[in-house]
Design a protein around this motif. Structure first.
Motif, short mmCIF file in Angstrom:
data_model
loop_
_atom_site.label_atom_id
_atom_site.label_comp_id
_atom_site.label_asym_id
_atom_site.label_seq_id
_atom_site.Cartn_x
_atom_site.Cartn_y
_atom_site.Cartn_z
N CYS A 65 0.53 -1.21 0.06
CA CYS A 65 -0.27 0.01 -0.31
C CYS A 65 0.66 1.66 0.20
N LEU A 66 2.25 1.39 0.50
CA LEU A 66 2.74 2.60 0.65
C LEU A 66 3.60 2.45 -0.41
N ALA A 67 3.99 1.50 -1.45
CA ALA A 67 4.52 1.50 -2.73
C ALA A 67 3.57 1.76 -3.60
N VAL A 68 1.74 1.79 -3.73
CA VAL A 68 1.22 2.22 -4.62
C VAL A 68 1.02 3.22 -4.13
N VAL A 69 0.87 4.09 -3.02
CA VAL A 69 -0.19 5.59 -2.61
C VAL A 69 1.73 5.79 -3.00
N THR A 70 2.79 6.06 -2.83
CA THR A 70 4.03 6.60 -3.39
C THR A 70 4.27 6.86 -4.83
N GLY A 71 3.86 5.56 -5.43
CA GLY A 71 3.34 6.11 -6.86
C GLY A 71 2.54 6.51 -7.21
N LEU A 72 1.35 6.81 -6.79
CA LEU A 72 0.11 7.92 -6.87
C LEU A 72 0.94 8.98 -7.20
N ILE A 73 1.59 9.26 -5.87
CA ILE A 73 1.90 10.54 -5.41
C ILE A 73 3.24 11.08 -6.47
N PHE A 74 3.77 10.06 -6.95
CA PHE A 74 4.78 10.12 -7.77
C PHE A 74 4.45 10.42 -9.61
N GLY A 75 3.10 10.09 -9.63
CA GLY A 75 2.52 9.78 -10.92
C GLY A 75 2.96 10.90 -11.61
N VAL A 76 2.68 12.52 -10.99
CA VAL A 76 2.88 13.55 -11.98
C VAL A 76 4.14 13.48 -12.48
N ALA A 77 5.17 13.63 -11.37
CA ALA A 77 6.39 13.45 -11.54
C ALA A 77 7.13 12.67 -12.92
N ALA A 78 6.13 11.47 -13.27
CA ALA A 78 5.99 10.42 -13.60
C ALA A 78 6.36 10.58 -15.51
N GLU A 79 4.51 11.26 -15.26
CA GLU A 79 4.62 11.49 -16.69
C GLU A 79 4.95 12.73 -17.04
N LYS A 80 5.44 13.18 -16.18
CA LYS A 80 7.00 14.99 -16.98
C LYS A 80 7.69 14.50 -17.89
N LEU A 81 8.47 13.30 -17.04
CA LEU A 81 9.90 12.26 -17.24
C LEU A 81 9.91 11.58 -18.67
N THR A 82 8.37 10.79 -18.68
CA THR A 82 7.88 10.45 -19.87
C THR A 82 7.49 11.70 -21.29
N GLU A 83 7.02 12.29 -20.60
CA GLU A 83 6.57 13.18 -21.40
C GLU A 83 8.40 13.84 -23.22
N PHE A 84 9.18 14.06 -22.03
CA PHE A 84 11.25 14.38 -21.81
C PHE A 84 11.43 13.23 -22.78
N GLY A 85 11.05 11.91 -22.75
CA GLY A 85 11.74 10.82 -23.65
C GLY A 85 12.21 10.20 -22.76
N ILE A 86 11.98 9.98 -22.20
CA ILE A 86 12.51 9.21 -20.91
C ILE A 86 11.93 7.80 -20.64
N PRO A 87 12.22 6.33 -20.83
CA PRO A 87 11.62 5.55 -20.67
C PRO A 87 10.71 5.01 -20.15
N PRO A 88 9.35 4.23 -19.57
CA PRO A 88 9.33 3.97 -18.05
C PRO A 88 10.48 3.69 -16.53
N LEU A 89 11.10 1.91 -17.08
CA LEU A 89 11.84 1.73 -16.59
C LEU A 89 13.02 2.23 -16.06
N PRO A 90 13.77 3.31 -16.37
CA PRO A 90 14.60 4.33 -16.50
C PRO A 90 13.73 5.67 -15.09
N THR A 91 12.85 5.94 -15.51
CA THR A 91 12.09 6.69 -14.88
C THR A 91 11.72 6.50 -13.59
N ALA A 92 11.23 5.06 -13.50
CA ALA A 92 10.32 4.46 -11.91
C ALA A 92 12.23 4.45 -11.52
N LEU A 93 13.32 3.91 -11.59
CA LEU A 93 14.12 4.11 -11.14
C LEU A 93 14.96 5.14 -9.91
N LEU A 94 15.23 6.51 -10.79
CA LEU A 94 15.44 7.64 -11.18
C LEU A 94 14.66 8.02 -9.69
#
Length: 375
Positions: A65-94
């Motif tokens: 649950c902590l992982a899912v909630v933290t991932g949802l909080i970082f969802g906007v940041a993940a979308e921004k990084l994906t728009e810059f052309g960074i693949p999903p796995l490096p975005t997740a690791l970053l």
């Protein structure tokens, strides 16, 4: 008795309870009260068993649950990084690496003071007895005398014994905590990397187009609510931590920077965090200063500043974009603290925001007001 010479369509109408000739409608059969009570009993038993499973599976469900909630909080940041052309796995690791680095820095800052506090615990307890006992003896209406602290559960020996047992419990819990930490970071990386596929899978699970659009709208609202709330709260509570550092430094308390860090972290747990922080500041102030007024002054100043930020600064910054029901949050904190302890207290606020966002998006009045399709 129905007329058997009537046409088949008429007989079907007659069997359905409609008398064409008399124009009377028979009452539909009603279920007995015991049948309805049995249905509600089954629902109640299912709910109780579900809560039991949630309680028993806490070591696994808490990090997930902590992982899912933290991932949802970082969802906007993940979308921004994906728009810059960074693949999903490096975005997740970053993102997971940045979050883990922040936790590592906090643990490094807390390690030395906590170890000093643990080693000096007996001296601190004796000093607290010597300082607090005369204060109680001055208040005759409490009927507390120095002899009260010399026998029973309040004696010096018993308190030191309990302090040692608490430290033993904390040390024995380190191994399960490390295992849950590994589960948390693994789940966080996998959730962030497969977030878009999970969204697509959930959306396509609904057969109708309207249901899919509602699901998209709810997911977007959850990502926006969690990201906006915690980003804004982090900035506001960072300012609170700086002010608390200045208050404790001016109040003559030791390690003011550590008090500021505690104020920042505890503010993310509504009601409970500020209560524990105020009590801790009051206790530290009474142990530091000779007079009661000077001892309580840092706690009083922190409480006033926190009250002003929660009731003036946060509503002014948030506006009506995210209205949090205080009673629901308080009830959720009590419930999840009872279920999962300290981890439940941290999860109560984001889970309440998710639940209130879903309920808000499903309200018919809100659906009529918002005609635009989700992006």
């Amino acid at each position: 008795m129905h007329d058997m010479s009537a046409k088949p369509s008429e007989r079907r109408l007659l069997r359905g309870g409609i008398d064409i000739e008399k124009g009377l409608v028979e009452d539909a059969p009603r279920r007995p009260g015991l049948g309805i009570a049995a249905d509600w009993a089954i629902i109640g038993i299912f709910f109780i068993m579900s809560m039991g499973i949630v309680y028993l599976m806490a070591p696994i469900l808490i990090p997930l649950c902590l992982a899912v909630v933290t991932g949802l909080i970082f969802g906007v940041a993940a979308e921004k990084l994906t728009e810059f052309g960074i693949p999903p796995l490096p975005t997740a690791l970053l993102l997971a690496g940045a979050f883990g680095f922040g936790l590592f820095l906090i643990a490094g800052v807390l390690a030395d003071p906590i170890s000093q506090l643990a080693s000096n615990a007996p001296d601190l307890v004796r000093g607290a007895y010597d300082r607090i006992t005369p204060m109680f003896s001055r208040l005759g209406w409490l009927s507390i005398h120095p002899e009260t602290f010399q026998s029973g559960q309040m004696s010096m020996e018993k308190v030191l014994e309990n302090t040692g047992s608490i430290l033993g419990i904390v040390s024995s819990s380190l191994t399960p905590a490390l295992l849950q930490g590994m589960i948390f970071f693994a789940a966080l990386v996998l959730f962030l990397s497969a977030r878009l596929k999970l969204r697509q899978m959930i959306i396509m699970a609904f057969p109708r187009r309207s249901q899919r659009l509602t699901t998209i709208r709810i997911m977007n609202a959850i990502d926006s609510a969690l990201g906006y709330y915690f980003a804004t709260a982090a900035l506001v509570y960072c300012g609170l931590g700086v002010v608390t550092t200045l208050i404790t430094w001016g109040g003559g308390l030791a390690m003011p920077a550590l008090w500021g860090l505690f104020a920042f972290l505890s503010s993310f747990v509504p009601f409970l965090g500020v209560t524990l922080m105020t009590i801790a500041l009051a206790t530290a102030g009474l142990l530091t200063h000779e007079t009661v007024m000077m001892g309580l002054l840092p706690a009083l100043a922190f409480f006033v500043v926190h009250l002003a930020m929660e009731n003036l600064v946060m509503p002014a910054v948030m506006g009506k974009r995210l209205e949090v029901n205080a009673f629901i949050i308080f009830t959720a904190i009590i419930f999840w603290t009872w279920m999962w302890g300290a981890a439940g207290a941290m999860l109560a606020l984001p889970l309440s925001i998710i639940g209130m966002t879903i309920a808000d998006e499903l309200r018919p009045a809100k659906r009529k007001a918002k005609r635009t399709l989700p992006g």
